[in-house]
Design a protein around this motif. Structure first.
Motif, short mmCIF file in Angstrom:
data_model
loop_
_atom_site.label_atom_id
_atom_site.label_comp_id
_atom_site.label_asym_id
_atom_site.label_seq_id
_atom_site.Cartn_x
_atom_site.Cartn_y
_atom_site.Cartn_z
N LEU A 49 -20.37 -60.56 -98.51
CA LEU A 49 -19.78 -61.78 -98.69
C LEU A 49 -20.30 -63.08 -97.59
N ALA A 50 -20.88 -62.30 -96.42
CA ALA A 50 -21.59 -63.41 -95.50
C ALA A 50 -22.79 -64.07 -96.22
N ILE A 51 -23.66 -63.12 -96.96
CA ILE A 51 -24.69 -63.79 -97.87
C ILE A 51 -24.36 -64.63 -98.69
N GLU A 52 -23.32 -64.38 -99.50
CA GLU A 52 -22.82 -65.24 -100.63
C GLU A 52 -22.41 -66.61 -99.98
N GLN A 53 -21.85 -66.87 -98.81
CA GLN A 53 -21.43 -67.92 -98.09
C GLN A 53 -22.62 -68.74 -97.50
N LEU A 54 -23.54 -67.79 -97.04
CA LEU A 54 -24.72 -68.67 -96.66
C LEU A 54 -25.63 -69.36 -97.72
N LEU A 55 -25.54 -68.54 -98.96
CA LEU A 55 -26.33 -69.23 -100.02
C LEU A 55 -25.65 -70.63 -100.51
N LEU A 56 -24.47 -70.52 -100.46
CA LEU A 56 -23.44 -71.53 -101.06
C LEU A 56 -23.76 -72.62 -99.88
N LEU A 57 -23.60 -72.36 -98.63
CA LEU A 57 -24.01 -73.50 -97.61
C LEU A 57 -25.29 -73.95 -97.79
N LEU A 58 -26.33 -73.32 -98.01
CA LEU A 58 -27.58 -73.81 -98.03
C LEU A 58 -27.74 -74.85 -99.32
N ALA A 59 -27.00 -74.35 -100.51
CA ALA A 59 -27.19 -75.05 -101.78
C ALA A 59 -26.47 -76.50 -101.53
N ARG A 60 -25.35 -76.38 -100.89
CA ARG A 60 -24.49 -77.73 -100.57
C ARG A 60 -25.56 -78.92 -99.51
N CYS A 61 -26.01 -78.11 -98.61
CA CYS A 61 -26.90 -78.81 -97.61
C CYS A 61 -27.95 -79.59 -98.43
N ALA A 62 -28.76 -78.55 -99.22
CA ALA A 62 -29.71 -79.23 -99.91
C ALA A 62 -29.57 -80.35 -101.09
N LEU A 63 -28.25 -80.15 -101.69
CA LEU A 63 -27.54 -81.29 -102.36
C LEU A 63 -27.61 -82.60 -101.74
N VAL A 64 -26.85 -82.60 -100.66
CA VAL A 64 -26.47 -83.64 -99.69
C VAL A 64 -28.04 -84.28 -99.46
N ALA A 65 -28.90 -83.52 -98.96
CA ALA A 65 -30.20 -84.02 -98.19
C ALA A 65 -30.94 -84.70 -99.61
N LEU A 66 -30.81 -84.03 -100.88
CA LEU A 66 -31.62 -84.80 -101.79
C LEU A 66 -30.90 -86.10 -102.10
N LEU A 67 -29.71 -86.36 -102.32
CA LEU A 67 -29.13 -87.32 -102.58
C LEU A 67 -29.44 -88.52 -101.53
N ALA A 68 -29.24 -88.24 -100.20
CA ALA A 68 -29.41 -88.95 -99.16
C ALA A 68 -30.97 -89.58 -99.11
N ILE A 69 -31.73 -88.77 -99.50
CA ILE A 69 -33.01 -89.16 -99.58
C ILE A 69 -33.57 -90.17 -100.77
N ALA A 70 -32.84 -89.75 -102.09
CA ALA A 70 -32.95 -90.70 -103.03
C ALA A 70 -32.52 -92.07 -102.59
N VAL A 71 -31.21 -92.04 -102.49
CA VAL A 71 -30.63 -93.31 -102.03
C VAL A 71 -31.17 -93.97 -100.86
N GLY A 72 -31.72 -93.56 -99.85
CA GLY A 72 -32.55 -94.19 -98.82
C GLY A 72 -33.74 -94.58 -99.42
N ARG A 73 -34.52 -94.21 -100.24
CA ARG A 73 -35.87 -94.66 -100.72
C ARG A 73 -35.39 -96.06 -101.48
#
Length: 728
Positions: free
Chosen positions: A37-61
Motif C-alpha cells: 500500500l505504501a508503494i501504491e500511495q507513493l506512485l499516486l503521489l508522484l503522478a499527481r505531482c508530475a501532472l501539476v508540474a507539467l501544467l504549471a510549466i505549460a501555462v507559465g510559458r
C-alpha cells in the motif's frame, strides 16, 4: 507542486482510535499489505505531482515567455526602411515610414528589460546607419530614438543593412540561452527591392523576421530629368541665342509608376534656386526661388514616360549660379516631385583670344591671322556680339598670366609656341578653377614642341608627333562616334554634312590615349578635335579643347566654310558650361570634390554645414535632395553640388510574398513572417529552410499533462482497491 503533497499528508493524519470487536482482523490484514500500500500511495503521489508540474510549466510559458524566446532573453536588431519609398502616403494619410516606426515601437514595448532583452536599430536608407548601437537594455530610450527617424531621398540598401545588423549582434555579449534575431520593417515595394542583388551561395545563419509586403497600389509621378539647352544660359535684354528676347527652352522628363496608368494631366513648373551674391567670399546670403515658366503635361493611357519642352523666361534676371528646378503637383510620394539641374545665368561670355597681334577685322581677308578667323566666328556680325552674348578680348602671348585670366570664362590660344612655361602653369590654374581653354597649332611653326609642355602642365593623356604633317591626298572631316563630352551635341543633326565640306591639307597628329575624347577625325582616322579635363577623368572642373588644324586657309578650308561658325560657337558656349565645377549626384552617393574644398554649405536654411576630408569627400552622406556650395579654405565658392532623389527608389508598385520571401531566403537561413509585435506565424507560414514547422513546446507539455492525467485516474482507482473482487 506542493499542493498534492500537502493534501496527501493531511489525508494520512492519524485519527483517534476507537476499539470494536472485529478490529483486530483488519489490523492483521493491514500489517500483511502495508508495504504494498505504501508503494501504491507513493506512485499516486508522484503522478499527481508530475501532472501539476507539467501544467504549471505549460501555462507559465504562455504567460511569461513570448513565442520564440528563451528564458535567457532576446537580442534583436530592428532594420527599418527609411528610404525614399518609405515616404509614400497611404489612404489613411500616414506614410509607410510612420507605420514601420509604430510597429517597431510596439515590438520594443513587448520586450522585457528584467529578462535581459536588448535591442539595436539600423536604418536602411543608403548609406545605412546605426540609430541605436550597440544593442542596449534601455528599451525606453530605444523607443524614444524612433521619433527621430526621417525618410531619406536615397534607395534602400538591404544587404548593407543586414550586414551591419549581423555585425552588431555578433559583437553583443549575451548571457546563457540568449536568442538573437533580425527584424526587417519594410513595405517591400518595387522601389525598396530595386537595389537587392541576386545572391549565390549559402545564406547567412540566424533568424530573420520580415514584415509582410504591402498590397496597396498608389500612383506616383516623378520628375525624371531636367535638360536645359545649355548649362550656361544667357539672360539678355536683347535678342538671345534662341532668337527670342530672354526666352529659353528646357526639356523635362516625367515618369510614373503604380496606379491604373489611365490618362493623367500634371502641372509642371520651372524655377531658379540660388543665393543672391555669386562673386567673392561667401557671407550672409539669401536663398531665393524665382519662377521661370510652366505648362501642363499629359500622360496617355498606358504611358509611363513622357518628355516635354517648357519655355522659360530669362529676361532681366540678374546673373548668378544656381539650380534649375522642375516641380509637379503633389501625389502619393511627394519627395520625388522636384528635380534640380545646375545652371549658370549670365549676361555674356567673356572670351580671351591669344594671338601674335590683336584681332582686327577691318583688314583684308587675305591678311587674316588665326586669331582673326576665330574672332569672326564668335562675332559673325562685327560689333553686335561684343555688346551682347560673347565679349572678346585680345591678349598678347606674354600677357597670359593669372591676373589677366581672372576675369575670363574662356581662353583661345592660337600662338601656343610663344607662351613661356609660367603661362602654362597659369593656364592650369585657370582650368582648375573651371575655365575653358581652346588651343590650336601655331600656323607659322613647323615643329610644335609646345605640345609636350602643354600636356605635362595640364595633365593631359594626349600623345603623338609634335610636327605638322601634310595630308596627302587632302582629306575630309568626319564625326567621331564615341563623343562622351557632349560638347557638340546640339550640332548632332547638322555636323556631319557641314564637316564633309571641309578639306584638310595639314594637321598636327596629336591623338587621345585609347581614342577617348576625340570629337572629329579625318577620313584616315587622324584626330582633329579633342576634349579632356586637366588632370584626366578624375577631375571635375575645367575643360581643354584642342583643334589640330590651325585656323588658317593654308591648313584647310575650315575658316571659310560654314562649319567654322557653329563649331567655334558651340565649343565656347557649351564648353564654358561643361568646364564649370559642378557635381550632380543621387541621394546617398558620395561625390568626390575638387582639391582644396573644405566644406559644403547648404543653400537652404535648416541644414548643417558638412566638412570635407583630405580625400575631398564629404564626411557625412548626402541622403536628402538639395543644393550645396563647395567652399575652399579661403572662403571662395568652388562650385555647386546638386543632390536629386534616387531614381530607382521611386517605384511604388507592390510585390508579392513569394518574391519577398525569395529575396529574404537568399540572405538568411531561417526566415519567418512577422505577423504581430513579438510574434511570427507557425505552420505553413513559417519560411525556415528545411524545417516545415514544429509544434510549440507548450503544446507538447499540455499533451503530456493530458496523458499523465489519464494515467493518474487509472492509478487512483487501482490504489483504492474498489474493484469487485477485492477483499481483506
Amino acid at each position: 507542486m506542493s499542493l498534492p503533497i500537502i493534501i496527501h499528508i493531511l489525508m494520512r493524519r492519524r485519527r483517534r482510535p476507537i476499539a470494536w470487536g472485529a478490529m483486530r482482523f483488519l489490523l492483521e490484514a493491514y500489517r500483511k499489505q502495508r508495504r504494498r500500500l505504501a508503494i501504491e500511495q507513493l506512485l499516486l503521489l508522484l503522478a499527481r505531482c508530475a501532472l501539476v508540474a507539467l501544467l504549471a510549466i505549460a501555462v507559465g510559458r504562455l504567460i511569461f515567455e513570448r513565442p520564440g524566446e528563451r528564458a535567457g532573453g532576446v537580442t534583436r536588431c530592428i532594420v527599418i526602411d527609411n528610404s525614399l519609398t518609405s515616404a509614400v502616403r497611404l489612404d489613411d494619410g500616414r506614410t509607410a515610414l510612420r507605420g514601420h516606426v509604430d510597429r517597431a515601437r510596439a515590438l520594443i514595448e513587448s520586450m522585457d528589460e528584467t529578462r535581459g532583452d536588448r535591442v539595436a536599430i539600423v536604418l536602411l536608407g543608403a548609406p545605412v546607419e546605426a540609430l541605436v548601437s550597440p544593442p542596449t537594455a534601455d528599451l525606453r530610450g530605444a523607443a524614444r530614438a524612433l521619433d527621430s527617424i526621417e525618410a531619406t531621398d536615397s534607395a534602400m540598401d538591404l544587404d548593407a543593412g543586414l550586414a551591419m545588423a549581423r555585425e552588431l549582434l555578433d559583437g553583443a555579449e549575451g548571457g546563457a540561452g540568449e536568442r538573437q534575431e533580425i527584424v526587417a520593417m519594410s513595405q517591400w515595394r518595387e522601389g525598396s527591392l530595386a537595389g537587392a542583388a541576386d545572391l549565390d551561395g549559402a545564406a547567412a545563419d540566424g533568424v530573420l523576421l520580415i514584415a509582410r509586403p504591402e498590397s496597396t497600389t498608389p500612383e506616383n509621378i516623378r520628375v525624371a530629368s531636367v535638360e536645359p539647352v545649355r548649362t550656361v544660359m544667357l539672360a539678355l535684354g536683347g535678342v538671345g541665342a534662341s532668337g527670342v528676347a530672354g526666352v529659353g527652352q528646357v526639356r523635362v522628363g516625367l515618369a510614373r509608376s503604380g496606379g491604373d496608368l489611365g490618362e493623367r494631366a500634371v502641372r509642371v513648373t520651372l524655377g531658379l534656386e540660388r543665393e543672391r551674391d555669386r562673386r567673392g567670399r561667401i557671407g550672409d546670403r539669401t536663398h531665393e526661388r524665382l519662377a521661370l515658366g510652366g505648362m501642363t503635361a499629359r500622360f496617355g493611357v498606358g504611358e509611363r514616360e513622357i518628355e516635354l519642352s517648357v519655355p522659360v523666361t530669362l529676361q532681366d534676371l540678374t546673373p548668378g549660379a544656381g539650380s534649375l528646378v522642375a516641380e509637379i503637383d503633389d501625389d502619393a510620394l511627394g519627395r520625388d516631385n522636384r528635380y534640380r539641374r545646375e545652371i549658370d545665368l549670365r549676361r555674356s561670355i567673356r572670351v580671351g583670344i591669344v594671338g601674335d597681334r590683336p584681332a582686327d577685322l577691318g583688314r583684308r581677308l587675305e591678311d587674316f591671322r588665326p586669331a582673326d578667323w576665330i574672332a569672326l566666328a564668335l562675332s559673325p556680325v562685327p560689333g553686335v556680339a561684343r555688346r551682347t552674348e560673347i565679349e572678346i578680348e585680345g591678349l598678347a602671348p606674354l600677357a597670359v598670366e593669372a591676373s589677366r585670366l581672372a576675369g575670363l570664362d574662356a581662353l583661345v590660344v592660337t600662338t601656343p609656341g610663344l607662351l613661356p612655361d609660367a603661362s602654362w602653369a597659369a593656364l592650369r590654374g585657370f582650368a582648375d578653377r573651371g575655365g575653358l581653354l581652346v588651343v590650336t597649332p601655331d600656323d607659322s611653326m613647323g615643329s610644335q614642341g609646345w605640345v609636350g609642355r602643354m600636356t605635362r602642365a595640364l595633365g593631359l593623356a594626349w600623345e603623338g608627333a609634335w610636327d605638322v604633317a601634310a595630308v596627302e591626298p587632302p582629306s575630309l572631316i568626319e564625326v567621331a562616334r564615341d563623343d562622351q563630352s557632349g560638347l557638340l551635341r546640339l550640332l548632332a543633326g547638322e555636323l556631319e554634312p557641314l564637316a564633309r565640306t571641309v578639306v584638310v591639307e595639314r594637321v598636327l597628329r596629336v591623338r587621345a590615349a585609347q581614342g577617348r575624347g576625340a570629337l572629329l577625325r579625318l577620313t584616315d582616322g587622324t584626330d582633329v578635335l579633342l576634349a579632356d579635363r586637366p588632370g584626366g577623368e578624375a577631375a571635375n572642373a575645367g575643360l581643354v579643347v584642342m583643334l589640330n588644324i590651325a585656323a588658317s586657309v593654308d591648313w584647310s578650308t575650315l575658316p571659310a566654310k560654314p562649319l567654322m561658325v557653329p563649331l567655334m560657337q558651340e565649343a565656347i558656349r557649351q564648353g564654358v558650361g561643361l568646364a564649370q565645377a559642378r557635381w550632380r549626384v543621387s541621394a546617398g552617393a558620395w561625390p568626390t570634390l575638387s582639391p582644396g574644398v573644405i566644406e559644403l554649405r547648404p543653400a537652404e536654411d535648416g541644414r548643417a554645414t558638412i566638412s570635407v576630408d583630405d580625400a575631398a569627400r564629404p564626411r557625412s552622406a548626402l541622403r536628402v535632395a538639395g543644393l550645396w556650395r563647395a567652399v575652399d579654405g579661403a572662403g571662395l565658392d568652388r562650385g555647386l553640388v546638386v543632390v536629386n532623389p534616387s531614381e530607382e527608389a521611386s517605384r511604388v508598385e507592390p510585390t508579392d510574398e513569394s518574391r519577398v520571401l525569395a529575396v529574404a531566403q537568399a540572405r538568411a537561413e531561417d526566415v519567418r513572417w512577422l505577423d504581430a509585435p513579438g510574434e511570427w506565424a507557425s505552420g505553413e507560414t513559417t519560411a525556415r529552410r528545411g524545417d516545415p514547422g514544429r509544434p510549440g513546446i507548450s503544446l507538447m507539455l499540455f499533451a503530456a499533462a493530458l496523458g499523465l492525467a489519464t494515467l493518474e485516474l487509472g492509478l487512483a482507482r487501482w490504489v483504492s482497491h474498489a474493484g469487485a473482487g477485492s477483499g481483506v
